[in-house]
Design an enzyme around this catalytic site. Structure first.
Site, PDB file in Angstrom:
ATOM      1  N   HIS A  21      -3.082  -9.149   9.484  1.00 39.94           N
ATOM      2  CA  HIS A  21      -3.585  -7.798   9.265  1.00 39.94           C
ATOM      3  C   HIS A  21      -4.462  -7.782   8.018  1.00 39.94           C
ATOM      4  CE1 HIS A  21      -0.927  -5.982  12.229  1.00 39.94           C
ATOM      5  NE2 HIS A  21       0.089  -6.664  11.705  1.00 39.94           N
ATOM      6  N   CYS A  55       4.332  -8.729  18.702  1.00 36.27           N
ATOM      7  CA  CYS A  55       4.353  -8.968  17.250  1.00 36.27           C
ATOM      8  C   CYS A  55       5.366 -10.037  16.841  1.00 36.27           C
ATOM      9  CB  CYS A  55       4.601  -7.674  16.493  1.00 36.27           C
ATOM     10  SG  CYS A  55       3.206  -6.543  16.589  1.00 36.27           S
ATOM     11  N   HIS A  74       2.077 -12.297   9.520  1.00 35.55           N
ATOM     12  CA  HIS A  74       3.528 -12.241   9.629  1.00 35.55           C
ATOM     13  C   HIS A  74       3.920 -12.452  11.083  1.00 35.55           C
ATOM     14  CE1 HIS A  74       3.904  -7.586  10.477  1.00 35.55           C
ATOM     15  NE2 HIS A  74       2.923  -8.129  11.151  1.00 35.55           N
ATOM     16  N   HIS A  83      -3.347 -13.429   1.589  1.00 35.69           N
ATOM     17  CA  HIS A  83      -3.524 -14.694   2.303  1.00 35.69           C
ATOM     18  C   HIS A  83      -2.207 -15.482   2.419  1.00 35.69           C
ATOM     19  CE1 HIS A  83      -7.725 -13.679   1.850  1.00 35.69           C
ATOM     20  NE2 HIS A  83      -7.945 -14.483   2.877  1.00 35.69           N
ATOM     21  N   HIS A 135       0.630 -13.323  13.602  1.00 38.84           N
ATOM     22  CA  HIS A 135      -0.618 -12.557  13.652  1.00 38.84           C
ATOM     23  C   HIS A 135      -0.896 -11.992  12.263  1.00 38.84           C
ATOM     24  CE1 HIS A 135       2.523  -9.557  14.175  1.00 38.84           C
ATOM     25  NE2 HIS A 135       1.645  -8.629  13.803  1.00 38.84           N
ATOM     26  N   GLU A 183      -1.657  -1.089   8.373  1.00 33.17           N
ATOM     27  CA  GLU A 183      -1.695  -2.412   9.011  1.00 33.17           C
ATOM     28  C   GLU A 183      -3.009  -2.578   9.758  1.00 33.17           C
ATOM     29  OE1 GLU A 183       2.669  -4.184  10.120  1.00 33.17           O
ATOM     30  OE2 GLU A 183       1.483  -3.325  11.710  1.00 33.17           O
TER      31      GLU A 183
END
Length: 151
Positions: free
Chosen positions: A31, A25, A16, A75, A29, A136
């Site tokens: 998680h 952020c 996201h 994904h 990136h 996360e």
């Protein structure tokens, strides 16, 4: 019969970017999310019922969460529907197909509220969503509790 809570853990990988955020952020990136879903209810008391002694079949809970959350977000690149988000989506959409557009900033907190709505609408009668926990990272998570969010 006592009220019992059941918890099932799920995992999915997603990326996201936080549109307009003033920290790192804001960049794309990813998680390795871990989602813990806890439901509550009274076990079936009828000894003739094949679900006797169960609040709900873990397989049913797995199906609901997989359909509503994991299959949609695993994904995927999760992006807020905004002017900048649309430009990013158009550019990336030429190469990548699994882009999930949401009407909220895709923070862990907002994702939990979305997940709670999706799961609650699919639970069987007599079973309620008690809580969600979304990790996360190994050390960072957010939680949603039904008692804090009356309908």
């Amino acid at each position: 019969m006592a009220v019992i809570r059941l918890t099932k853990e799920f995992s999915f990988e997603a990326a996201h970017a936080l549109d307009g955020y003033d920290g790192p952020c804001r960049e794309i990136h990813g998680h390795s999310y871990r989602l813990f879903v806890t439901v509550a209810g009274r076990p079936v008391a009828d000894p003739e019922n094949p679900k006797y002694g169960m609040v709900m079949d873990f397989g049913v809970l797995k199906r609901i969460v997989n359909e509503q959350i994991v299959s949609r977000f695993d994904h995927a690149f999760v992006l807020r529907d905004s002017e900048r988000g649309r430009a990013v989506r158009e550019a990336l959409g030429e190469r990548f197909s699994n882009i999930v557009v949401v009407d909220y900033q895709p923070t862990c907190e907002n994702m939990l509220a979305d997940f709670a709505r999706r799961i609650t609408s699919r639970l069987p009668e007599g079973v309620r969503l008690h809580s969600l926990r979304l990790h996360e990272t190994a050390t960072s998570f957010a939680e949603w509790f039904a008692e804090d969010n009356p309908a």
